[in-house]
Motif scaffolding. Sequence first.
Motif, PDB file in Angstrom:
ATOM      1  N   ARG A  49     -30.137 -10.003 -18.425  1.00  0.00           N
ATOM      2  CA  ARG A  49     -30.023 -11.101 -17.463  1.00  0.00           C
ATOM      3  C   ARG A  49     -29.535 -10.623 -16.102  1.00  0.00           C
ATOM      4  NH1 ARG A  49     -25.961 -13.359 -15.690  1.00  0.00           N
ATOM      5  NH2 ARG A  49     -26.744 -15.466 -15.646  1.00  0.00           N
ATOM      6  N   GLY A  50     -29.201  -9.315 -15.999  1.00  0.00           N
ATOM      7  CA  GLY A  50     -28.815  -8.756 -14.713  1.00  0.00           C
ATOM      8  C   GLY A  50     -27.324  -8.612 -14.488  1.00  0.00           C
ATOM      9  N   GLY A  51     -26.513  -8.775 -15.520  1.00  0.00           N
ATOM     10  CA  GLY A  51     -25.074  -8.570 -15.388  1.00  0.00           C
ATOM     11  C   GLY A  51     -24.289  -9.856 -15.255  1.00  0.00           C
ATOM     12  N   TRP A  52     -23.043  -9.702 -14.842  1.00  0.00           N
ATOM     13  CA  TRP A  52     -22.091 -10.805 -14.815  1.00  0.00           C
ATOM     14  C   TRP A  52     -22.324 -11.806 -13.694  1.00  0.00           C
ATOM     15  CZ3 TRP A  52     -19.510 -11.586 -19.022  1.00  0.00           C
ATOM     16  CH2 TRP A  52     -19.129 -10.526 -19.828  1.00  0.00           C
ATOM     17  N   ALA A  53     -22.941 -11.384 -12.594  1.00  0.00           N
ATOM     18  CA  ALA A  53     -23.168 -12.266 -11.434  1.00  0.00           C
ATOM     19  C   ALA A  53     -21.857 -12.920 -11.002  1.00  0.00           C
ATOM     20  CB  ALA A  53     -24.251 -13.292 -11.727  1.00  0.00           C
ATOM     21  N   ASP A  54     -21.797 -14.238 -11.047  1.00  0.00           N
ATOM     22  CA  ASP A  54     -20.639 -14.996 -10.545  1.00  0.00           C
ATOM     23  C   ASP A  54     -19.585 -15.291 -11.611  1.00  0.00           C
ATOM     24  OD1 ASP A  54     -22.245 -16.640 -12.076  1.00  0.00           O
ATOM     25  OD2 ASP A  54     -21.961 -18.394 -10.802  1.00  0.00           O
ATOM     26  N   THR A  55     -19.703 -14.699 -12.775  1.00  0.00           N
ATOM     27  CA  THR A  55     -18.832 -15.044 -13.899  1.00  0.00           C
ATOM     28  C   THR A  55     -17.427 -14.454 -13.722  1.00  0.00           C
ATOM     29  OG1 THR A  55     -20.803 -15.018 -15.289  1.00  0.00           O
ATOM     30  CG2 THR A  55     -18.678 -15.076 -16.416  1.00  0.00           C
ATOM     31  N   ALA A  56     -16.427 -15.289 -13.975  1.00  0.00           N
ATOM     32  CA  ALA A  56     -15.026 -14.876 -13.816  1.00  0.00           C
ATOM     33  C   ALA A  56     -14.198 -15.418 -14.972  1.00  0.00           C
ATOM     34  CB  ALA A  56     -14.473 -15.387 -12.490  1.00  0.00           C
ATOM     35  N   LEU A  57     -13.085 -14.734 -15.230  1.00  0.00           N
ATOM     36  CA  LEU A  57     -12.171 -15.108 -16.302  1.00  0.00           C
ATOM     37  C   LEU A  57     -10.921 -15.732 -15.695  1.00  0.00           C
ATOM     38  CD1 LEU A  57     -11.746 -14.846 -19.409  1.00  0.00           C
ATOM     39  CD2 LEU A  57     -10.470 -12.760 -18.913  1.00  0.00           C
ATOM     40  N   PRO A  58     -10.509 -16.898 -16.203  1.00  0.00           N
ATOM     41  CA  PRO A  58      -9.266 -17.488 -15.694  1.00  0.00           C
ATOM     42  C   PRO A  58      -8.062 -16.777 -16.296  1.00  0.00           C
ATOM     43  CG  PRO A  58     -10.110 -18.834 -17.470  1.00  0.00           C
ATOM     44  CD  PRO A  58     -11.122 -17.726 -17.249  1.00  0.00           C
ATOM     45  N   LEU A  59      -7.045 -16.575 -15.491  1.00  0.00           N
ATOM     46  CA  LEU A  59      -5.798 -16.013 -15.988  1.00  0.00           C
ATOM     47  C   LEU A  59      -4.815 -17.164 -16.167  1.00  0.00           C
ATOM     48  CD1 LEU A  59      -5.658 -12.833 -13.748  1.00  0.00           C
ATOM     49  CD2 LEU A  59      -6.464 -13.047 -16.100  1.00  0.00           C
ATOM     50  N   PRO A  60      -3.853 -17.034 -17.066  1.00  0.00           N
ATOM     51  CA  PRO A  60      -2.915 -18.139 -17.296  1.00  0.00           C
ATOM     52  C   PRO A  60      -2.273 -18.619 -15.996  1.00  0.00           C
ATOM     53  CG  PRO A  60      -2.638 -16.473 -18.977  1.00  0.00           C
ATOM     54  CD  PRO A  60      -3.601 -15.903 -17.956  1.00  0.00           C
ATOM     55  N   ALA A  61      -2.047 -19.921 -15.930  1.00  0.00           N
ATOM     56  CA  ALA A  61      -1.501 -20.542 -14.720  1.00  0.00           C
ATOM     57  C   ALA A  61      -0.151 -19.957 -14.341  1.00  0.00           C
ATOM     58  CB  ALA A  61      -1.392 -22.049 -14.913  1.00  0.00           C
ATOM     59  N   LYS A  62       0.662 -19.615 -15.326  1.00  0.00           N
ATOM     60  CA  LYS A  62       1.957 -19.002 -15.044  1.00  0.00           C
ATOM     61  C   LYS A  62       1.738 -17.492 -14.885  1.00  0.00           C
ATOM     62  CE  LYS A  62       6.613 -18.387 -16.737  1.00  0.00           C
ATOM     63  NZ  LYS A  62       7.477 -18.443 -17.889  1.00  0.00           N
TER      64      LYS A  62
END
Length: 152
Positions: free
Chosen positions: A101-114
Amino acid sequence: MVDPDNRRGVDFARRRGMLADLDAGRLDTDGPVDPVARLDAAKLLVTARVLRLRRDRPDWFAGSYTPLTAAGSAASHVVAFARGGRAITMATRLPAGLRRRGGWADTALPLPAKLPANGWVDVLTGSRYSGQWVPLSELTRRLPVALLAPEE
């Protein structure tokens, strides 16, 4: 941790030497031309660093799992969770399909709010991250997995 490729005898002397090279910063998971040697080094790096962090910070691995849901067009290609609010594990899912599919593109992982005061460090690569989101293209630049811990 079980690896189905470990069905043959283990060369313990070689492993001790590789582990010493890893500890001295001489084991390069990107360097060897031989893909088997590169995979061997990467597996040792992941195993050693994960087990050491778990030994040194057992409370970070206690309690329940908190799933982390990635956002973006390739979100289905990542599995991630937090343990004890201090250790974040991330693994690439279905990497062949991700490549197609061409890689991650705009995909991101959320980190804990704290957030930890000094941000996060990937225990496997030494890369540092801060903010509420980390692009998966950055997180997986060297390895298809990550183990984030608070920077101390």
